[in-house]
Design an enzyme around this catalytic site. Structure first.
Site, PDB file in Angstrom:
ATOM      1  N   GLU A  29      25.244  -2.905  -2.102  1.00  0.00           N
ATOM      2  CA  GLU A  29      25.890  -3.102  -0.804  1.00  0.00           C
ATOM      3  C   GLU A  29      27.239  -3.816  -0.900  1.00  0.00           C
ATOM      4  O   GLU A  29      27.852  -4.126   0.121  1.00  0.00           O
ATOM      5  CB  GLU A  29      24.963  -3.901   0.117  1.00  0.00           C
ATOM      6  CG  GLU A  29      23.673  -3.190   0.501  1.00  0.00           C
ATOM      7  CD  GLU A  29      23.910  -2.014   1.441  1.00  0.00           C
ATOM      8  OE1 GLU A  29      24.933  -2.015   2.146  1.00  0.00           O
ATOM      9  OE2 GLU A  29      23.062  -1.098   1.456  1.00  0.00           O
ATOM     10  N   HIS A  78      31.866  -0.203   7.087  1.00  0.00           N
ATOM     11  CA  HIS A  78      30.769  -0.531   6.159  1.00  0.00           C
ATOM     12  C   HIS A  78      30.259   0.735   5.476  1.00  0.00           C
ATOM     13  O   HIS A  78      30.173   0.795   4.233  1.00  0.00           O
ATOM     14  CB  HIS A  78      29.644  -1.216   6.934  1.00  0.00           C
ATOM     15  CG  HIS A  78      28.424  -1.509   6.121  1.00  0.00           C
ATOM     16  ND1 HIS A  78      28.130  -2.745   5.601  1.00  0.00           N
ATOM     17  CD2 HIS A  78      27.393  -0.696   5.711  1.00  0.00           C
ATOM     18  CE1 HIS A  78      27.013  -2.701   4.921  1.00  0.00           C
ATOM     19  NE2 HIS A  78      26.529  -1.461   4.981  1.00  0.00           N
ATOM     20  N   GLU A  79      29.927   1.738   6.278  1.00  0.00           N
ATOM     21  CA  GLU A  79      29.415   2.979   5.698  1.00  0.00           C
ATOM     22  C   GLU A  79      30.486   3.687   4.875  1.00  0.00           C
ATOM     23  O   GLU A  79      30.181   4.348   3.877  1.00  0.00           O
ATOM     24  CB  GLU A  79      28.880   3.894   6.791  1.00  0.00           C
ATOM     25  CG  GLU A  79      27.706   3.323   7.585  1.00  0.00           C
ATOM     26  CD  GLU A  79      26.525   2.925   6.717  1.00  0.00           C
ATOM     27  OE1 GLU A  79      26.359   3.488   5.617  1.00  0.00           O
ATOM     28  OE2 GLU A  79      25.756   2.030   7.141  1.00  0.00           O
ATOM     29  N   HIS A 114      30.422   2.607   1.299  1.00  0.00           N
ATOM     30  CA  HIS A 114      29.462   3.381   0.506  1.00  0.00           C
ATOM     31  C   HIS A 114      30.055   4.741   0.129  1.00  0.00           C
ATOM     32  O   HIS A 114      29.907   5.212  -1.007  1.00  0.00           O
ATOM     33  CB  HIS A 114      28.181   3.610   1.310  1.00  0.00           C
ATOM     34  CG  HIS A 114      27.309   2.417   1.452  1.00  0.00           C
ATOM     35  ND1 HIS A 114      26.901   1.656   0.384  1.00  0.00           N
ATOM     36  CD2 HIS A 114      26.724   1.856   2.551  1.00  0.00           C
ATOM     37  CE1 HIS A 114      26.119   0.675   0.805  1.00  0.00           C
ATOM     38  NE2 HIS A 114      26.000   0.771   2.119  1.00  0.00           N
TER      39      HIS A 114
END
Length: 726
Positions: A540, A511-512, A515
């Site tokens: 997101e 997930h990170e 980004h």
């Protein structure tokens, strides 16, 4: 600590090639930050440079050069803000943390000055109105800059009539908004005061979460499974033994116990694995009853944001925050959330009843109630028994070194790039565990740089996050300022051993990393649009998209290897993981809907003041979830998204809808192909925030990805409904 650092460095060397040494420098590569006090000079130089640019802009005719010069101001100021924020959350040296904190507030005050500078505002108005901005990105940059100015109230009328403004006071570590009258204060001054107050309150809220997590001591230690006792701190107490010993107070024995710190990671471990319901109950209440100080901080923040929004002509802070986004209004978002809540309720209730019945069978109590502290324990037990998923077996395939290698597999397969570990100069790193990677493409050269700080430690930000340090931007036709970011996690590890991640941690890492890729692969003219600097509705989306990669066998088999044999993770085990994941999807979706409605309600319109946030959140939980509210708890006072995403948490649900559609339409057939990567990069990631988000999504996936509703835009939920089984 040094043994642990050596372990991660050995793991990283195994995963990456090494580049040449770099010269001596300061923190994050900023020469000025060789010492903690360097933050003072960092701020001084940023203020001096921005003042020079303001003077330069005052002399310019209406042109694109005005936009570029303003972006240079933004780049200068953001370098300080972002560096200070990373330092405050991760640096182990208290002096650096304190200097970063002071620098953050000083530069924020200067930012308020810049945001109310009429020279800059008038310059951007003229550049917009005279038709001299020739590219779409430059026109969008000018529009965004003007809107940012107006968010600060620069367009508000001045006046000499009596006005109320707010002064921030620090009394006994609590913030209060003191109302005063001033015959010379105007609305702009009022907005400035409120902005500073809001910033301080937000910082205090987050600081309380980090420093005051709460705890509960459990006696005897045997009430907690031996396999997880290493997660908790050993404690002891004196206790008289027997009648004779009680008559002699000097004759005591020590009883061993364990302290459960109620930070999110430690608390979740206790709630998942402790079979003693009373221990789980105590841990849940301790974790959801601190920090008490944030009850008052949040009350003051709500009042300040509400006053700010009304001064700006909006009926609520939620309306102010959402107006620039695709959703356009709080009413559109609330209608979307209420509809989704109604859609998911029946399936969520069915799942709740299934868990409750399972507990009753296990406890042999036909009327046992299902409590919030039961959720993780019984869901975990049901998943393990239904699909024979042994967490220790799963973790054996995910040593952190292999997971880092998995990130390399992604960028190499999708984008033809590789991560290379590069040495850091003296003073560049903030901890021995930190490593630095360059993202390199054989034809395009270095694309950006990423620090990894992955282990938990005392005083460090307790979750996982992506921090920008420097945004990317075009410097000339032949030169591009490369982005620098930090990926920060809090994975636990025994001394001398590389961490082994559970699969939830792998999903969080991916997930990170989504980004991070957004930041590293965007190629925008202006740093104002670099990477994650996008409309909140879509911010997101890349992170949610890359969560899908963490569940796909075709991806996992490339790096999830048995520590002993080197064999890839069995497809049967990955199928079991996915089946386990899909057992209670409505329960998790309902939780996210509740969080979003709570956030929107707290910062929405209120018929009476002050708002009792504890009662309001309790009522919303009863209405929008299948679970009981536990009296006396106030979980929302540790929900940091109320600060960072105030009235914007709904964007996670927007992003999940968008990401689910993108996965099914673009990535699922061949998730690791170069063609998939080319589409992801060229049609989505490279734009950062430079393109209108609705146009970006439609060009990328098709018109059906979004829908018009009530004057705003909401995501199509067809793919999400299919994913959740609704």
């Amino acid at each position: 600590m040094l043994l642990r650092a050596a372990a991660i460095r050995r793991a990283a060397v195994a995963a990456y090639s090494t580049a040449a040494a770099r010269p001596e420098t300061g923190l994050y590569g900023f020469d000025v930050l060789r010492t903690a006090k360097g933050f003072r000079r960092f701020v001084d130089e940023a203020i001096q440079r921005s003042d020079e640019l303001v003077a330069h802009i005052a002399q310019l005719p209406p042109s694109a050069e005005i936009v570029r010069a303003m972006d240079e101001i933004s780049n200068t100021v953001c370098s300080v803000i972002d560096s200070a924020e990373l330092c405050r959350n991760t640096h182990p040296d208290r002096e650096f943390v304190e200097e970063g904190d002071k620098a953050s507030m000083r530069i924020y005050e200067h930012l308020q000055y810049l945001n109310t500078n009429t020279t800059l505002y008038n310059a951007i108005l003229k550049a917009e109105s005279e038709g001299v901005l020739l590219t779409d990105e430059t026109r969008k940059a000018a529009n965004n800059l003007r809107v940012d100015f107006e968010k600060g109230g620069i367009h508000l009328p001045k006046g000499c009539h009596a006005q109320v403004y707010f002064k921030l006071l620090l009394v006994n570590f609590h913030f209060y908004l003191e109302t005063q009258c001033s015959s010379t204060a105007d609305k702009l001054e009022r907005v400035n005061q409120l902005n500073l107050a809001i910033a301080q309150l937000g910082r205090k809220f987050n600081e309380n979460i980090m420093m005051k997590p709460g705890f509960v001591d459990i006696y005897p230690a045997s009430r907690i499974p031996r396999s997880i006792q290493h997660n908790f701190k050993a404690v002891s107490r004196s206790r008289p033994m027997g009648i004779e010993e009680q008559s002699n107070p000097m004759n005591t024995t020590r009883q061993k116990g364990l302290r459960i710190l109620a930070d999110s990671g430690t608390l979740s471990s206790a709630l998942r694995w402790v079979s003693d319901e009373e221990v789980r109950r105590q841990a849940f209440i301790a974790g959801n009853s601190e920090p008490r100080e944030n009850i008052a901080v949040l009350d003051e923040l709500i009042d300040a944001r509400d006053e700010f929004a009304k001064t700006m002509g909006c009926k609520s802070y939620a309306e102010f925050a959402i107006r620039p986004n695709m959703a356009a209004s709080a009413d559109v978002v609330m209608a979307f959330l209420n509809d989704l809540s109604d859609i998911v309720r029946h399936k969520a209730d069915e799942e709740f009843n299934t868990i409750r019945d399972f507990k009753r069978r296990k406890c042999n109590q036909k009327s046992a109630d299902l409590e919030p502290w039961d959720e993780d324990y019984y869901i975990g037990m049901m998943k393990s028994s239904a699909h024979s998923v042994d967490p220790s077996v799963v973790a054996s395939y995910f040593p952190l070194s292999q997971c880092i290698k998995g990130l390399n597999v992604l960028v190499e397969s999708l984008f033809g790039a590789t991560f290379n570990q590069i040495p850091m100069g003296d003073g560049e790193s903030w901890h021995p565990d930190v490593i630095k990677l360059s993202l390199h493409h054989p034809d395009q050269g270095d694309l950006g740089f990423m620090y990894l700080d992955l282990y938990s430690r005392k005083g460090k930000y307790p979750g996982c996050a992506h921090f920008a340090i420097r945004g990317g931007r075009r410097l000339s036709d032949s030169e591009y300022q490369l982005p620098i970011i930090a990926l920060v996690c809090s994975f636990s590890s025994s001394r001398g051993l590389t961490a082994r991640l559970n699969h939830w941690d792998v999903e969080t890492l991916f997930h990170e990393f989504g980004h991070a890729l957004h930041s590293l692969l965007s190629r925008t003219e202006y740093q104002h649009f670099s990477g994650t600097r996008v409309a909140l509705d879509v911010a997101e989306t890349p992170s949610n998209l890359f969560e899908f990669y963490a569940w796909d066998y075709r991806v996992l088999r490339t790096f999830a290897l048995d520590e002993t044999t080197g064999d890839p993770i069995p497809e049967k085990l990955v199928k079991a993981l996915n089946a386990s994941r899909n057992m209670f999807p409505a329960t998790e979706l309902q939780r996210q809907i509740f969080y979003s409605i709570m956030d929107l309600t707290l910062f929405g319109e209120h018929t009476s003041k002050p708002l009792d946030t504890i009662s309001a959140v309790a009522d919303l939980k009863r209405k929008h979830t299948s679970w009981n509210y536990v009296e006396g708890t106030h979980w929302h006072t540790r929900f940091s998204h109320l600060i960072n995403y105030g009235a914007g948490y709904y964007s996670y649900l927007y992003a999940r809808c968008f990401a689910t559609t993108i996965w099914h339409e673009v990535c699922q057939d061949d998730p690791l192909s170069c063609s998939t990567g080319s589409v992801l990069r060229d049609k989505f990631l490279r734009y950062g925030g430079a393109k209108d988000p609705s146009a970006l999504l439609k060009d990328f996936v098709g018109d059906s990805v979004i829908r018009n509703a009530g004057g705003g835009i909401i995501p199509d939920i067809s793919s999400l409904r299919k994913e959740v089984g609704l």
